[in-house]
Design a protein around this motif. Structure first.
Motif, short mmCIF file in Angstrom:
data_model
loop_
_atom_site.label_atom_id
_atom_site.label_comp_id
_atom_site.label_asym_id
_atom_site.label_seq_id
_atom_site.Cartn_x
_atom_site.Cartn_y
_atom_site.Cartn_z
N PRO A 84 35.99 -5.70 -9.28
CA PRO A 84 36.55 -5.48 -10.62
C PRO A 84 38.02 -5.10 -10.55
CG PRO A 84 35.30 -3.56 -9.92
CD PRO A 84 35.14 -4.58 -8.83
N GLY A 85 38.63 -5.08 -11.72
CA GLY A 85 40.02 -4.67 -11.81
C GLY A 85 40.94 -5.83 -12.13
N THR A 86 42.21 -5.52 -12.21
CA THR A 86 43.23 -6.52 -12.56
C THR A 86 43.99 -6.98 -11.33
OG1 THR A 86 44.81 -4.74 -13.02
CG2 THR A 86 43.50 -5.57 -14.88
N TRP A 87 43.40 -6.87 -10.15
CA TRP A 87 44.09 -7.24 -8.92
C TRP A 87 44.47 -8.72 -8.84
CZ3 TRP A 87 41.85 -10.94 -5.86
CH2 TRP A 87 40.51 -11.19 -6.06
N PRO A 88 43.71 -9.68 -9.46
CA PRO A 88 44.15 -11.08 -9.34
C PRO A 88 45.54 -11.34 -9.88
CG PRO A 88 41.87 -10.99 -10.10
CD PRO A 88 42.41 -9.59 -10.17
N GLU A 89 45.99 -10.52 -10.83
CA GLU A 89 47.32 -10.73 -11.39
C GLU A 89 48.42 -10.38 -10.39
OE1 GLU A 89 47.47 -8.34 -14.85
OE2 GLU A 89 45.72 -9.27 -15.81
N LYS A 90 48.12 -9.51 -9.43
CA LYS A 90 49.09 -9.08 -8.42
C LYS A 90 48.49 -9.22 -7.02
CE LYS A 90 52.30 -7.77 -11.32
NZ LYS A 90 53.63 -8.43 -11.36
N ALA A 91 47.80 -10.33 -6.78
CA ALA A 91 47.15 -10.53 -5.48
C ALA A 91 48.18 -10.62 -4.36
CB ALA A 91 46.27 -11.77 -5.52
N ALA A 92 49.32 -11.27 -4.62
CA ALA A 92 50.35 -11.38 -3.58
C ALA A 92 50.93 -10.01 -3.24
CB ALA A 92 51.47 -12.31 -4.06
N LYS A 93 51.14 -9.16 -4.23
CA LYS A 93 51.65 -7.82 -3.97
C LYS A 93 50.63 -7.00 -3.20
CE LYS A 93 53.43 -3.74 -6.40
NZ LYS A 93 53.73 -3.14 -7.73
N MET A 94 49.34 -7.21 -3.48
CA MET A 94 48.29 -6.47 -2.79
C MET A 94 48.25 -6.81 -1.30
SD MET A 94 44.20 -6.58 -3.61
CE MET A 94 44.10 -8.35 -3.22
N ILE A 95 48.27 -8.10 -0.98
CA ILE A 95 48.18 -8.48 0.43
C ILE A 95 49.49 -8.18 1.15
CG2 ILE A 95 48.94 -10.87 0.13
CD1 ILE A 95 46.78 -11.68 2.13
N ARG A 96 50.61 -8.19 0.43
CA ARG A 96 51.89 -7.82 1.06
C ARG A 96 51.84 -6.36 1.53
NH1 ARG A 96 57.61 -9.10 0.09
NH2 ARG A 96 57.01 -10.55 -1.57
N ARG A 97 51.27 -5.49 0.69
CA ARG A 97 51.19 -4.08 1.05
C ARG A 97 50.30 -3.86 2.25
NH1 ARG A 97 48.69 0.49 -2.91
NH2 ARG A 97 46.77 -0.35 -1.99
N ASP A 98 49.16 -4.55 2.30
CA ASP A 98 48.25 -4.38 3.43
C ASP A 98 48.81 -5.00 4.71
OD1 ASP A 98 46.35 -2.98 1.98
OD2 ASP A 98 45.36 -4.78 1.28
N LEU A 99 49.55 -6.11 4.59
CA LEU A 99 50.18 -6.69 5.77
C LEU A 99 51.25 -5.75 6.33
CD1 LEU A 99 50.65 -10.44 4.79
CD2 LEU A 99 49.27 -9.58 6.67
N LYS A 100 51.98 -5.10 5.46
CA LYS A 100 53.00 -4.16 5.91
C LYS A 100 52.36 -2.99 6.67
CE LYS A 100 56.84 -1.36 4.16
NZ LYS A 100 57.59 -0.93 2.94
N ALA A 101 51.24 -2.49 6.16
CA ALA A 101 50.55 -1.39 6.85
C ALA A 101 49.98 -1.87 8.18
CB ALA A 101 49.43 -0.85 5.96
N ALA A 102 49.45 -3.09 8.24
CA ALA A 102 48.89 -3.61 9.49
C ALA A 102 49.99 -3.82 10.52
CB ALA A 102 48.16 -4.92 9.21
N ARG A 103 51.15 -4.28 10.09
CA ARG A 103 52.25 -4.49 11.04
C ARG A 103 52.76 -3.16 11.59
NH1 ARG A 103 56.25 -8.02 12.67
NH2 ARG A 103 58.33 -7.13 12.88
N ALA A 104 52.84 -2.15 10.73
CA ALA A 104 53.29 -0.84 11.20
C ALA A 104 52.33 -0.28 12.24
CB ALA A 104 53.41 0.12 10.01
N ALA A 138 43.57 -2.67 8.24
CA ALA A 138 44.54 -1.90 7.45
C ALA A 138 44.04 -1.68 6.03
CB ALA A 138 45.88 -2.62 7.44
N ALA A 139 43.34 -2.66 5.47
CA ALA A 139 42.84 -2.51 4.10
C ALA A 139 41.73 -1.46 4.04
CB ALA A 139 42.32 -3.85 3.59
N GLU A 140 40.91 -1.38 5.07
CA GLU A 140 39.79 -0.43 5.06
C GLU A 140 40.27 1.02 4.95
OE1 GLU A 140 37.63 -1.35 8.58
OE2 GLU A 140 36.34 -2.82 7.58
N VAL A 141 41.39 1.33 5.57
CA VAL A 141 41.90 2.71 5.54
C VAL A 141 42.97 2.88 4.46
CG1 VAL A 141 41.39 3.06 7.97
CG2 VAL A 141 43.61 2.17 7.31
N GLY A 142 43.25 1.83 3.70
CA GLY A 142 44.26 1.91 2.66
C GLY A 142 43.71 2.51 1.38
N GLY A 143 44.61 2.80 0.48
CA GLY A 143 44.22 3.40 -0.79
C GLY A 143 43.77 2.36 -1.80
N THR A 144 43.54 2.81 -3.02
CA THR A 144 43.07 1.94 -4.10
C THR A 144 44.24 1.16 -4.68
OG1 THR A 144 41.31 3.49 -4.61
CG2 THR A 144 41.86 1.87 -6.30
#
Length: 529
Positions: free
Chosen positions: A333-353, A223-229
């Protein structure tokens, strides 16, 4: 003071500044100590108490000069405030906007001690803020005010108001650390908080994490591979990030610090190096990489380099400085560590769908919608980014890795943390462990006797029940459960293709009890046709 035309306080050299006299909140004493140095000290808000305090200070200095009194190393610090009285520990520059320093206080000395230990800025700020909050709520102003009972009472009130036990223990730990520093620095004779005990944090755990199974990780990566930035992190980069976290156990902040120099594919085995400044335990770590992970990382690096090159432009070979600079840039790179839980939540939601949409029928689709597979939070716990570290350590334990090796790969200080907190055991794992035990011992000759029901003389053939269908939960679908099938009652592992042993009952034994081999409800394996 110096104020502007509007009456606001400004610096002395500000154009148009006007000097005014204001009455201070407290009286101040100016005296000469025994060494001949002029000192200034804050006293109290009323004149009588301040004069009495000044008289005591002058008498003590006269005794020092006369030699009839010795310096007490603890007495010097008794009247020093715990925090700066002007800013309450927030920093005078931050409180008033002026670049003036704070008055001498114990909290600033403790802050310097933490910084001298090369502690991270986040740890220093968090610890100091917890201590300031305790000072403010417990009304601690000088060393004489420090009291463990008052601190314990305040923490109890905070827990009654909804504070979690783990946060309460963190505040107590900060205060205990401050007390130990006071003792080692010879500012107090004993730690006033040494006797205060921590509470049991397991009775009220606010965040429980679960370990993802291999299928969940595979679908998360897809799901992450086909997801956006997400916060400057592309989908392909997130996919390799999840894979790297699931097979190394590195934390989000540690992964964000990795560069190309951190990876070494020329050694056997390939390794990833984490610098001491970026590691949680402040030590350099050299971790081996799984062979398949090393191959995936090399392909990912090659694809990323090729995508950065425009095929219509012929590039000259890079200079040495440019190559070094590129190798020193972060892999993620980027500021993703500050919102790592939100990032994986979004990808899990796409994978479940995607998983639900792959159902072959409406009934299967409804069953998948009712399942908790790939949900961010279930009854078993939360699947945030740190859950990938739980998955890594759980897989180590499930693969039969020695606990000492699992502790070293997890980079934990104690094996209790590795086994108790990060290793998750499912129902199938416990069932497989029970099945590996020897069966119930039988009485000699019991195998030859027919089994009586207690009401009739009919013999009931032992039924061979199919394997029970277990709910598909991530915690139970571990590799250890699938590899530990044993022959029931023997403790022996089955060979490849070998079926579970079934009871052998002859047709003569069945017919002797008035039954037929084809009787409904009985599954009989006959020795003859």
């Amino acid at each position: 003071r110096y104020v502007d035309k509007d009456g606001r306080r400004v610096r002395k050299d500000t154009p148009g500044a006007k000097r005014v006299r204001q009455k201070s909140k407290t009286w101040r004493a100016k005296y000469t100590d025994a060494a001949g140095q002029v000192k200034t000290r804050s006293l109290f808000d009323d004149r009588e108490t301040s004069e009495a305090m000044l008289a005591e200070i002058l008498q003590r200095e006269r005794e020092f000069r006369a030699g009839i009194r010795r310096h007490d190393p603890f007495e010097v610090h008794q009247t020093t405030p715990l925090v700066c009285p002007k800013c309450a520990g927030a920093g005078c520059a931050a409180a008033s906007g002026k670049p003036t320093g704070c008055e001498e206080n114990h909290l600033d000395g403790f802050r310097g001690h933490l910084q001298a230990k090369a502690g991270t800025e986040q740890h220093v700020v968090q610890t100091v803020n917890r201590i300031r909050k305790a000072f403010e709520n417990c009304h601690f102003t000088i060393l004489e005010d420090l009291d463990g009972g008052r601190l314990a009472g305040w923490l109890k009130d905070c827990r009654s108001a909804g504070l979690s036990p783990s946060t309460s223990n963190a505040r107590l730990t900060a205060m205990k650390t401050f007390g130990n520093w006071l003792l080692k620095d010879r500012r107090v004779r004993e730690n006033p908080f040494a006797h205060v005990s921590r509470v049991n944090a397991k009775v009220d755990v606010r965040i429980v994490r679960r370990a993802l199974c291999h299928e969940a990780l595979a679908r998360l990566i897809a799901a992450a591979e086909v997801g956006g930035t997400f916060r400057d992190l592309s989908g392909a980069d997130r996919a390799i990030l999840y894979l790297l976290a699931g097979f190394t156990g590195l934390r989000a902040a540690e992964l964000s610090s990795l560069t190309e120099r951190s990876l070494n594919f020329r050694t056997e085995p390939p390794t990833v190096t984490l610098q001491a400044a970026n590691s949680k335990h402040r030590q350099e770590d050299v971790l081996p990489l799984h062979p398949e992970l090393a191959t995936a990382l090399q392909l990912w690096l090659q694809n990323r380099r090729s995508s950065e090159v425009d095929p219509d432009i012929i590039r000259m070979p890079e200079r040495t400085g440019e190559a070094k600079q590129a190798a020193a840039e972060p892999l993620f790179p980027g500021t993703w560590p500050e919102k790592a839980a939100k990032m994986i939540r979004r990808d899990l939601k796409a994978a479940r769908a995607t998983w639900i949409s792959e159902a072959n029928s409406e009934a299967e689709k409804a069953e998948r919608e009712d399942s908790d597979f790939l949900l961010f939070e279930t009854d078993e716990g939360r699947a945030d980014f740190h859950a990938l570290r739980h998955m890594f350590i759980t897989n180590l334990a499930g693969s039969g890795v020695h606990p000492k090796l699992a502790k070293e790969l997890a980079r934990h200080s104690t094996i209790m943390l590795t086994m108790d907190h990060y290793t998750h055991v499912g129902l199938l794992d416990m069932n497989a462990a029970l099945e590996s035990m020897p069966g119930i011992p039988k009485h000699p000759g019991e195998a030859e006797r027919p089994v009586a029901t207690g009401t009739t003389d009919f013999m009931v053939a032992t039924m061979v029940a199919p394997e029970p269908v277990q709910p598909r939960k991530s915690q139970e679908l571990s590799g250890a459960s699938a590899q530990t099938k044993t022959a029931r009652g023997t403790g022996r592992k089955l060979l490849a293709g070998e079926e579970l042993p079934q009871p052998v009952i002859t047709p003569e034994q069945v017919r002797a009890q008035g039954l037929e081999p084809w009787t409904y409800g009985l599954k009989v394996r006959c020795s003859t046709n």
